[in-house]
Design a protein around this motif. Structure first.
Motif, PDB file in Angstrom:
ATOM      1  N   ASN A  54       4.057   5.822   8.385  1.00 11.84           N
ATOM      2  CA  ASN A  54       5.256   5.374   9.105  1.00 11.84           C
ATOM      3  C   ASN A  54       5.503   6.161  10.386  1.00 11.84           C
ATOM      4  OD1 ASN A  54       5.844   3.439   7.148  1.00 11.84           O
ATOM      5  ND2 ASN A  54       7.032   4.877   5.923  1.00 11.84           N
ATOM      6  N   GLN A  55       4.662   7.126  10.658  1.00 11.56           N
ATOM      7  CA  GLN A  55       4.831   7.933  11.860  1.00 11.56           C
ATOM      8  C   GLN A  55       4.093   7.276  13.030  1.00 11.56           C
ATOM      9  OE1 GLN A  55       3.605  11.873  10.675  1.00 11.56           O
ATOM     10  NE2 GLN A  55       5.098  11.928   9.013  1.00 11.56           N
ATOM     11  N   PRO A  56       4.694   7.309  14.220  1.00  9.95           N
ATOM     12  CA  PRO A  56       4.160   6.551  15.367  1.00  9.95           C
ATOM     13  C   PRO A  56       2.683   6.792  15.665  1.00  9.95           C
ATOM     14  CG  PRO A  56       6.328   7.422  15.890  1.00  9.95           C
ATOM     15  CD  PRO A  56       5.949   8.011  14.554  1.00  9.95           C
ATOM     16  N   ASN A  57       2.212   8.036  15.534  1.00 14.28           N
ATOM     17  CA  ASN A  57       0.818   8.334  15.871  1.00 14.28           C
ATOM     18  C   ASN A  57      -0.189   7.621  14.971  1.00 14.28           C
ATOM     19  OD1 ASN A  57       1.565  10.006  17.924  1.00 14.28           O
ATOM     20  ND2 ASN A  57       1.134  11.923  16.853  1.00 14.28           N
ATOM     21  N   TYR A  58       0.269   7.187  13.796  1.00 11.56           N
ATOM     22  CA  TYR A  58      -0.678   6.643  12.829  1.00 11.56           C
ATOM     23  C   TYR A  58      -0.518   5.138  12.599  1.00 11.56           C
ATOM     24  CZ  TYR A  58      -1.010  11.627  12.091  1.00 11.56           C
ATOM     25  OH  TYR A  58      -1.159  12.973  12.300  1.00 11.56           O
ATOM     26  N   ARG A  59       0.384   4.512  13.299  1.00 13.67           N
ATOM     27  CA  ARG A  59       0.490   3.061  13.184  1.00 13.67           C
ATOM     28  C   ARG A  59      -0.771   2.445  13.789  1.00 13.67           C
ATOM     29  NH1 ARG A  59       5.320   1.442  11.278  1.00 13.67           N
ATOM     30  NH2 ARG A  59       7.094   2.880  11.462  1.00 13.67           N
ATOM     31  N   GLY A  60      -1.389   1.578  13.042  1.00 14.41           N
ATOM     32  CA  GLY A  60      -2.651   1.004  13.495  1.00 14.41           C
ATOM     33  C   GLY A  60      -3.869   1.813  13.100  1.00 14.41           C
ATOM     34  N   ALA A  61      -3.681   2.855  12.294  1.00  9.30           N
ATOM     35  CA  ALA A  61      -4.829   3.655  11.843  1.00  9.30           C
ATOM     36  C   ALA A  61      -5.766   2.786  11.000  1.00  9.30           C
ATOM     37  CB  ALA A  61      -4.353   4.854  11.027  1.00  9.30           C
ATOM     38  N   SER A  62      -7.062   2.991  11.189  1.00  8.94           N
ATOM     39  CA  SER A  62      -8.059   2.203  10.450  1.00  8.94           C
ATOM     40  C   SER A  62      -9.028   3.086   9.676  1.00  8.94           C
ATOM     41  CB  SER A  62      -8.833   1.301  11.408  1.00  8.94           C
ATOM     42  OG  SER A  62      -9.352   2.053  12.487  1.00  8.94           O
ATOM     43  N   ILE A  63      -8.830   4.406   9.772  1.00 12.63           N
ATOM     44  CA  ILE A  63      -9.631   5.368   9.009  1.00 12.63           C
ATOM     45  C   ILE A  63      -8.672   6.260   8.234  1.00 12.63           C
ATOM     46  CG2 ILE A  63     -11.228   7.319   9.153  1.00 12.63           C
ATOM     47  CD1 ILE A  63     -12.396   6.053  11.671  1.00 12.63           C
ATOM     48  N   LEU A  64      -8.920   6.378   6.930  1.00 11.90           N
ATOM     49  CA  LEU A  64      -8.072   7.217   6.082  1.00 11.90           C
ATOM     50  C   LEU A  64      -8.830   8.486   5.746  1.00 11.90           C
ATOM     51  CD1 LEU A  64      -5.341   7.332   4.562  1.00 11.90           C
ATOM     52  CD2 LEU A  64      -6.558   6.428   2.560  1.00 11.90           C
ATOM     53  N   LEU A  65      -8.217   9.610   6.055  1.00 11.68           N
ATOM     54  CA  LEU A  65      -8.774  10.932   5.756  1.00 11.68           C
ATOM     55  C   LEU A  65      -7.980  11.507   4.592  1.00 11.68           C
ATOM     56  CD1 LEU A  65     -10.684  13.236   6.673  1.00 11.68           C
ATOM     57  CD2 LEU A  65      -8.849  13.983   8.214  1.00 11.68           C
ATOM     58  N   THR A  66      -8.664  11.815   3.498  1.00 11.90           N
ATOM     59  CA  THR A  66      -7.932  12.246   2.312  1.00 11.90           C
ATOM     60  C   THR A  66      -8.724  13.289   1.522  1.00 11.90           C
ATOM     61  OG1 THR A  66      -6.664  11.434   0.405  1.00 11.90           O
ATOM     62  CG2 THR A  66      -8.769  10.345   0.865  1.00 11.90           C
ATOM     63  N   ARG A  67      -8.198  13.656   0.370  1.00 14.82           N
ATOM     64  CA  ARG A  67      -8.791  14.741  -0.418  1.00 14.82           C
ATOM     65  C   ARG A  67      -9.577  14.205  -1.615  1.00 14.82           C
ATOM     66  NH1 ARG A  67      -8.701  19.307   2.829  1.00 14.82           N
ATOM     67  NH2 ARG A  67      -6.631  19.571   3.753  1.00 14.82           N
ATOM     68  N   LYS A  68     -10.030  15.114  -2.492  1.00 12.43           N
ATOM     69  CA  LYS A  68     -10.973  14.762  -3.547  1.00 12.43           C
ATOM     70  C   LYS A  68     -10.352  13.892  -4.629  1.00 12.43           C
ATOM     71  CE  LYS A  68     -10.273  19.100  -6.097  1.00 12.43           C
ATOM     72  NZ  LYS A  68     -10.915  20.338  -6.564  1.00 12.43           N
ATOM     73  N   ASN A  69     -11.238  13.132  -5.276  1.00 12.62           N
ATOM     74  CA  ASN A  69     -10.907  12.263  -6.408  1.00 12.62           C
ATOM     75  C   ASN A  69      -9.988  11.115  -5.999  1.00 12.62           C
ATOM     76  OD1 ASN A  69     -11.361  11.590  -9.094  1.00 12.62           O
ATOM     77  ND2 ASN A  69      -9.550  12.677  -9.816  1.00 12.62           N
ATOM     78  N   PHE A  70     -10.174  10.609  -4.801  1.00 12.46           N
ATOM     79  CA  PHE A  70      -9.368   9.480  -4.338  1.00 12.46           C
ATOM     80  C   PHE A  70      -9.757   8.224  -5.108  1.00 12.46           C
ATOM     81  CE2 PHE A  70      -8.271   5.971  -1.515  1.00 12.46           C
ATOM     82  CZ  PHE A  70      -6.969   6.305  -1.167  1.00 12.46           C
ATOM     83  N   GLY A  71      -8.740   7.468  -5.543  1.00  9.04           N
ATOM     84  CA  GLY A  71      -8.973   6.215  -6.258  1.00  9.04           C
ATOM     85  C   GLY A  71      -9.168   6.374  -7.749  1.00  9.04           C
TER      86      GLY A  71
ATOM     87  N   LEU B  52       0.831  -1.204   0.000  1.00  8.09           N
ATOM     88  CA  LEU B  52       0.000   0.000   0.000  1.00  8.09           C
ATOM     89  C   LEU B  52       0.868   1.259   0.000  1.00  8.09           C
ATOM     90  CD1 LEU B  52      -2.873   1.234   0.283  1.00  8.09           C
ATOM     91  CD2 LEU B  52      -2.510   1.160   2.766  1.00  8.09           C
ATOM     92  N   PHE B  53       0.602   2.168  -0.942  1.00 12.23           N
ATOM     93  CA  PHE B  53       1.356   3.422  -1.088  1.00 12.23           C
ATOM     94  C   PHE B  53       2.870   3.154  -1.136  1.00 12.23           C
ATOM     95  CE2 PHE B  53      -2.452   4.841   1.507  1.00 12.23           C
ATOM     96  CZ  PHE B  53      -3.149   5.341   0.421  1.00 12.23           C
ATOM     97  N   TYR B  54       3.236   2.118  -1.833  1.00 10.48           N
ATOM     98  CA  TYR B  54       4.607   1.599  -1.809  1.00 10.48           C
ATOM     99  C   TYR B  54       5.654   2.670  -2.124  1.00 10.48           C
ATOM    100  CZ  TYR B  54       8.479  -1.627  -2.733  1.00 10.48           C
ATOM    101  OH  TYR B  54       9.675  -2.280  -2.712  1.00 10.48           O
ATOM    102  N   ASP B  55       5.446   3.433  -3.185  1.00  5.16           N
ATOM    103  CA  ASP B  55       6.456   4.408  -3.615  1.00  5.16           C
ATOM    104  C   ASP B  55       6.597   5.578  -2.651  1.00  5.16           C
ATOM    105  OD1 ASP B  55       7.035   2.868  -5.830  1.00  5.16           O
ATOM    106  OD2 ASP B  55       5.667   3.963  -7.154  1.00  5.16           O
ATOM    107  N   TRP B  56       5.574   5.846  -1.882  1.00  2.00           N
ATOM    108  CA  TRP B  56       5.620   6.920  -0.888  1.00  2.00           C
ATOM    109  C   TRP B  56       6.077   6.397   0.478  1.00  2.00           C
ATOM    110  CZ3 TRP B  56      -0.013   8.703  -2.233  1.00  2.00           C
ATOM    111  CH2 TRP B  56      -0.003   9.318  -3.495  1.00  2.00           C
ATOM    112  N   ARG B  57       5.757   5.164   0.729  1.00  2.00           N
ATOM    113  CA  ARG B  57       5.958   4.599   2.061  1.00  2.00           C
ATOM    114  C   ARG B  57       7.378   4.105   2.312  1.00  2.00           C
ATOM    115  NH1 ARG B  57       2.107  -0.338   3.319  1.00  2.00           N
ATOM    116  NH2 ARG B  57       3.021  -1.128   5.240  1.00  2.00           N
ATOM    117  N   TYR B  58       8.091   3.760   1.219  1.00  2.00           N
ATOM    118  CA  TYR B  58       9.418   3.175   1.369  1.00  2.00           C
ATOM    119  C   TYR B  58      10.480   3.976   0.624  1.00  2.00           C
ATOM    120  CZ  TYR B  58       6.661  -0.893   2.821  1.00  2.00           C
ATOM    121  OH  TYR B  58       5.773  -1.721   3.446  1.00  2.00           O
TER     122      TYR B  58
END
Length: 200
Positions: free
Chosen positions: A61-78, A42-48
């Motif tokens: 990869n930031q500690p506060n978001y490890r285990g996040a189960s809700i993704l908050l994002t902007r328009k035209n996702f996917g 998931l998000f391989y090119d950004w994540r690694y």
């Protein structure tokens, strides 16, 4: 799929517009035919970084978001291709809810087939959630699917639209095939009353 009725989870902010399916799962991983195991891509090119080392600047990869189960994002996702690998990867990683102002149509439909609830809110409401997340470590968002409401415990509350068929799919934890099988007895009764006139 696991039924989804009421849900609370940590929200990870992906502050980008027009995130396409190739960014969600790059093309080199599409040869894999199993639905499971895509979370690591998931998000391989950004994540690694090179050598698959975690990119410390990427949100997941930031500690506060490890285990996040809700993704908050902007328009035209996917947006982009129709590949179902994108929701496979999001679900395998652990996301059950995605909140955005707008989703690409095919991606939106594919989410329900994989137990993910895409919630469309106004740009102003999404902006409010981004701002609240910035000042609250481990910011959590809740949803009540039966009432079609998204809220937090700091005063935010909004309803979202969703047709009853898709809501029922998620409430029961069924895909379209599973929903059809629920009517198996009625289908068989119908077929018994209508003999086959043509045989191959």
């Amino acid at each position: 799929m696991e039924p989804l009725k009421e849900f609370t989870g940590i929200a990870a902010p992906l502050d980008r517009e027009n995130v396409d399916t190739d960014a969600i799962v790059p093309k080199q991983f599409l040869k894999i035919i199993n639905k499971t195991g895509f979370g690591k891509f998931l998000f391989y090119d950004w994540r690694y970084l090179d050598g698959e080392k975690d990119n410390p600047d990427f949100v997941l990869n930031q500690p506060n978001y490890r285990g996040a189960s809700i993704l908050l994002t902007r328009k035209n996702f996917g947006c982009g291709s129709s590949r179902e690998h994108a929701p496979w990867a999001l679900a395998d990683y652990g996301f059950r809810i995605i909140i955005a102002p707008l989703f690409a149509d095919i991606f939106y439909n594919n989410c329900f087939k994989n137990g993910i609830l895409p919630i469309q809110l106004s740009e102003e409401e999404v902006q409010t959630l981004f701002e609240k997340e910035k000042v609250a470590p481990n910011y959590q968002i809740s949803i009540n699917l039966e009432e079609k409401v998204v809220y937090d415990h700091e005063g935010f509350r909004s309803s979202f639209t969703l047709d009853d068929y898709r809501r029922d799919m998620l409430l029961k934890g069924l895909d379209e095939i599973g929903m059809t099988i629920e009517y198996a007895a009625k289908i068989e009764a119908f077929e018994d009353k209508h003999p086959i006139f043509y045989q191959i």
